[in-house]
Each structure stands twice: as structure tokens, then as C-alpha cells.
Design a protein around this motif. Structure first.
Motif, PDB file in Angstrom:
ATOM      1  N   ASN A  82       0.408   1.014   0.739  1.00 14.94           N
ATOM      2  CA  ASN A  82       1.470   1.912   1.199  1.00 14.94           C
ATOM      3  C   ASN A  82       2.016   2.776   0.066  1.00 14.94           C
ATOM      4  O   ASN A  82       2.235   3.969   0.238  1.00 14.94           O
ATOM      5  CB  ASN A  82       2.617   1.111   1.817  1.00 14.94           C
ATOM      6  CG  ASN A  82       2.244   0.607   3.200  1.00 14.94           C
ATOM      7  OD1 ASN A  82       1.626   1.337   3.973  1.00 14.94           O
ATOM      8  ND2 ASN A  82       2.589  -0.629   3.497  1.00 14.94           N
ATOM      9  N   TYR A  97       1.728   6.811   0.103  1.00 17.49           N
ATOM     10  CA  TYR A  97       2.919   7.656   0.259  1.00 17.49           C
ATOM     11  C   TYR A  97       3.495   8.146  -1.077  1.00 17.49           C
ATOM     12  O   TYR A  97       4.043   9.237  -1.151  1.00 17.49           O
ATOM     13  CB  TYR A  97       4.001   6.902   1.035  1.00 17.49           C
ATOM     14  CG  TYR A  97       3.607   6.606   2.453  1.00 17.49           C
ATOM     15  CD1 TYR A  97       3.398   7.652   3.352  1.00 17.49           C
ATOM     16  CD2 TYR A  97       3.435   5.298   2.897  1.00 17.49           C
ATOM     17  CE1 TYR A  97       3.030   7.395   4.665  1.00 17.49           C
ATOM     18  CE2 TYR A  97       3.069   5.036   4.204  1.00 17.49           C
ATOM     19  CZ  TYR A  97       2.863   6.084   5.082  1.00 17.49           C
ATOM     20  OH  TYR A  97       2.505   5.827   6.375  1.00 17.49           O
ATOM     21  N   LEU A 149      10.034   8.737   3.539  1.00 17.86           N
ATOM     22  CA  LEU A 149       8.600   9.024   3.605  1.00 17.86           C
ATOM     23  C   LEU A 149       8.402  10.513   3.338  1.00 17.86           C
ATOM     24  O   LEU A 149       9.136  11.341   3.874  1.00 17.86           O
ATOM     25  CB  LEU A 149       8.022   8.639   4.966  1.00 17.86           C
ATOM     26  CG  LEU A 149       7.842   7.141   5.210  1.00 17.86           C
ATOM     27  CD1 LEU A 149       7.203   6.906   6.574  1.00 17.86           C
ATOM     28  CD2 LEU A 149       7.003   6.493   4.130  1.00 17.86           C
TER      29      LEU A 149
END
Lengths: 168, 316
Positions: free
Chosen positions: B112, B116, B200
Motif C-alpha cells: 500500500n 500510494y 490518498l
């Protein structure tokens, strides 16, 4: 004054220790358990001489408090040898002349072991990265890298290439 | 008296000779406390009770260096290791929350974080050595607040926020307001950093990371740059963050870059001009890791390189 009860597995043996809040793992290993293969160089995480494997990861034992380690597993250089047989890495260090003064050797071995346990066939860059936290003041890095490579199953062939006659 | 005893116990005990004479394990115990609470609520209550007397302990890789040779000054530890949830990376619809005890190695390996926040991911991989990365944490890097802390410029570039809790409740502080000087932050002695919250980034966001030091490994950065650029569908720059470490008392964002670059296409920017702007706006000092002049020169060049790298990535 407060003591902390810690259950610790060191080189496969279980210990129940009562340690002070400021006792470093390095001191526990050297002073209490007499595992003096763990070396103290700088004491501030720069040299890697005190490297041990803690729960599968290489760490500087000078920067770990034993009080934090209840239920943990530690492997030191003394734990590499099994029933009188050297770990292949130890034998490779001998065979490749990877030991000069020897002070960095236990830490180098533990960083290398931690790498091979996770990645049995590392390339040269991965080996260099795994030992980047270990200083060798004799500067014998070349031999150390070759020793690790030989165990990683890559060094032998490369070494042999050097002597081959190549007509082109 | 006690202090000097503690000092000899810490150091000389392992420096050879007959250490039985000078190593006294009891030296480690002098007036020190150790708490390892099992909830955040309990932790902040203990902290409130002892105020500034307790050191909040995460991985210890900074604290044990800072207090090397003066461990006797530490009156006690508040160890966060038993508090559930502080080691997690959680993905939500609009943000990721990182627990303060997540290590640099975990940041480096997390899919992750890689996806990101590649700049944070690469910065974590550049911290110290494997031994330090396996033990040192993101929370520790933030609270130590070294101007050269490798994760700080990336956190700034991704608009991170820090959640601080105390017995009186919690507050969320944006990274830009958190650091007040070298090793100084706005956190109070009764507060614990409980989460790092990062929005995000959305599609078409690209990043570049650069760490410059005297050697590759185990080096305190001379200068770091985290550049994050967001584009819209028409490939126009929606937002841009140029953040640097080790060039000012705190990590800094050069906000003028935003003003100059927003609303333009990257190929229409003058990279040298932006590099020059960054070099002008930082306030570096001379120290053992480099002179101010050197840092300005390097800042200009790495800014240009970073823009080139992002232009290339965005063109793909």
C-alpha cells in the motif's frame, strides 16, 4: 528501582530474566548470558558489531532494551553452530579469508544470516545492502561479500569464470 | 555519586578488563520506571501522572543514541509496544492511517505504501541500515524531529496529519504546523502521537525522492528532497509540493513552487528557474554534513533532476 520480568529464547534456550529498565540487549547477552561473541563497537548503532537476530530480523543489540523483549527470540553468533558443525556462512568466511582482525565478523555473520534466512539467493547488490550497517575497519568487504555470495550459490560460478580462457 | 556510578556501569563495563569490578547491573535500575500499558487510555493517564519525567519509547533507535552515556538521566520509560493497533497500516476510502510503531522496514515492504506513497516508501528504504530500519519507527522519526529526519519531507509532501492524544482528548495537527525547530515540535509532554494520517493521493500523482549524504548507507542526510506532483486529465499540474529536509531548522515546503507551477503543463515549466527558486528559499547552515553554499547548489540540481524525473514518468 523496578525490575522487568522477561522471557527470552536465546540460541534455542529459554531464559527467564529480571532486568532493569535501562539494560540493553547487548549487556544482557554479554554480561548475564556470557555470550561475548556479541561485540560492542560504537554503542550507538553505527558499526553493527553487536548485530543479533531478533525475531528473524537483524538489529543492533546496543539499541534495544531487554525490558521490551518479553516473548522474543534472539540468535547470536554462538547460535549459528549446530552440534559442532559450523554454519555454512562461518565456513565460507574462513574459506574466503573474510576474517581479518575479526571484530566485525560476528555482526557481519548475523546480518548475512538474517538475509539468507529470508532470501536464500540474494544478488550482489542485495548482499551489499544487507551488510551496509556493518563496518569492517580492516576494509575486507570484498572477501566478505564473496563469502556470502558463495553460500548464496552464486559466487562459485562467477569465481570460476575469472580463470576461464576466453578467446574473444 | 549515583550518576557517575551509572555512567561507569553503562560504559566501562563492556570496554574490556575485569568488568566484574566495574559492571554493576544495579546501576541500570537507579530511579527508573518502566510502564508498558495495554491501552492508549491507560498510557495517556500514566503520562499525565508523570508529565515530562517519562520518555515515550517506540523502537529506541534514536533515544538510546541520544541518551548514550547519560541513560541515568532517564527517569522512566513509557513503552508503547503493548498497545493494540499502533503497528498497523490501515487503508480507508480517502486516506491511509499509519500507526506510530510501524517500522521503516514495514514501510519499505508495504504494498500500500509502495503504491500510494512511493516517495515515503523510498525514503524509508534510505533510513540508516537494515538494523535501524528493522527497529526504528515512523512515530519515532516524527517525534525526534531532526531537521534531517528522512521521512519528514515526504510526509509533508503528501499532506500528512498527526493525531495526538491526551487525557483531555485528541487533536489533529497538519505536518506543516507540527515542527517548530530542530528536535522541537508542538507536542505536549502529556500527549502521545497515535496515528499518522495521509490522504490518498488520487490518480495521476507522481513523486520523486532524493537523499544526498556523504555515503550511501548509515548516513545522516546532508539534504533531502521530496517532490510530489498531481496532474489533472489534461496533464495540467493541479498541485505540487516541493519539500526539503536538512536545509532549515525544520522540514520545509517551498510554497512559491506551487504558485509558479500550478495550472501549467510540466513541459512548460522552466526547471532551472524552479531549481534556483528552491536554492534561494531554503535557509541551510554550515555543519559537518555540508556547507550552506553546498546545500544551495545541491538543492538546485536535485530539484531540476526531480522535475525531469516526474516529467518523464508523467509522459509514459
Amino acid at each position: 528501582m523496578k525490575k522487568i520480568k522477561v522471557n527470552l529464547t536465546v540460541n534455542g534456550k529459554e531464559f527467564t530474566l529480571e532486568v532493569g529498565p535501562k539494560e540493553r540487549l547487548l549487556d544482557t547477552l554479554r554480561e548475564r548470558l556470557k555470550l561475548t561473541g556479541v561485540k560492542e563497537g560504537c554503542g550507538i548503532g553505527e558499526c553493527g558489531a553487536c548485530t543479533v537476530i531478533l525475531n528473524g530480523e537483524a538489529v543492533n543489540s546496543c539499541l534495544v532494551l531487554t525490558g521490551q523483549l518479553d516473548g522474543s527470540e534472539v540468535i547470536t553468533v554462538e547460535g549459528l553452530e549446530v552440534e559442532g558443525r559450523l554454519d555454512p556462512l562461518q565456513q565460507a568466511f574462513i574459506d574466503h579469508h573474510a576474517v581479518q582482525c575479526g571484530f566485525c565478523t560476528p555482526g557481519m555473520l548475523m546480518s548475512a544470516r538474517a538475509l539468507l534466512d529470508k532470501n536464500p539467493h540474494p544478488n550482489r547488490e542485495e548482499i551489499k545492502r544487507a551488510i551496509e550497517g556493518n563496518l569492517c575497519r580492516c576494509t575486507g568487504y570484498q572477501q566478505i561479500i564473496e563469502a556470502i555470495e558463495s553460500v548464496a550459490g552464486k559466487g562459485e560460478e562467477e569465481g570460476a569464470d575469472y580463470f576461464e580462457w576466453d578467446p574473444d | 555519586m549515583k550518576e557517575s556510578a551509572a555512567r561507569s556501569g553503562n560504559r566501562q563495563g563492556t570496554s574490556g578488563g575485569d568488568f566484574k569490578d566495574c559492571f554493576r547491573p544495579e546501576d541500570y535500575f537507579t530511579a527508573s520506571k518502566y510502564f508498558a500499558p495495554e491501552s492508549l487510555k491507560e498510557a495517556v493517564e500514566i503520562l499525565e501522572g508523570y508529565g515530562g519525567d517519562l520518555k515515550v519509547l517506540a523502537g529506541g533507535t534514536d533515544l538510546l543514541v541520544e541518551y548514550y552515556e547519560r541513560l541515568y538521566e532517564v527517569k522512566g520509560w513509557l513503552d508503547l509496544k503493548n498497545i493494540p493497533g499502533l503497528k498497523e497500516i490501515k487503508v480507508f476510502e480517502d486516506r491511509i492511517e499509519i500507526g506510530p510503531l510501524v517500522t521503516h522496514t514495514e514501510l519499505e515492504k508495504s504494498e500500500n505504501i509502495k503504491e500510494y506513497y512511493p516517495v515515503l516508501n523510498r525514503a524509508a528504504a534510505d533510513v540508516g541500515s537494515p538494523q535501524i530500519r528493522n527497529r526504528g519507527t515512523i512515530g519515532g522519526n516524527i517525534i525526534t524531529a531532526s531537521p534531517a529526519g528522512d521521512l519528514l519531507a515526504p510526509l509533508m509532501a503528501y499532506d500528512a496529519e498527526f493525531k495526538l492524544v491526551s487525557t483531555r482528548g485528541e487533536r489533529i495537527v497538519p505536518v506543516g504546523q507540527f515542527f517548530t525547530g530542530p528536535k522541537r515540535t508542538i507536542i505536549s509532554s502529556n500527549e502521545i502521537l497515535s496515528r499518522i494520517i495521509i490522504p490518498l493521493p488520487g490518480e495521476r500523482t507522481y513523486g520523486s525522492w532524493c537523499k544526498v549524504g556523504k555515503r550511501k548507507a548509515l548516513i545522516i542526510s546532508s539534504i533531502t528532497l521530496a517532490l510530489v506532483v498531481k496532474f489533472n486529465k489534461e496533464r495540467v499540474i493541479k498541485d505540487i509540493r516541493a519539500c526539503l529536509g536538512a536545509v532549515a531548522p525544520t522540514p520545509v515546503e517551498i510554497k512559491e513552487v506551487r504558485k509558479r507551477a500550478r495550472g501549467k503543463r510540466i513541459e512548460d515549466l522552466n526547471f532551472s528557474e524552479l531549481g534556483e527558486l528552491v536554492a534561494e528559499r531554503i535557509s541551510p547552515i554550515d555543519d559537518i554534513r555540508g556547507t550552506a553554499e553546498y546545500r544551495r547548489d545541491v538543492a538546485r540540481e536535485i530539484m531540476i533532476n526531480a522535475l525531469e524525473e516526474i516529467a518523464e514518468k508523467a509522459a509514459e
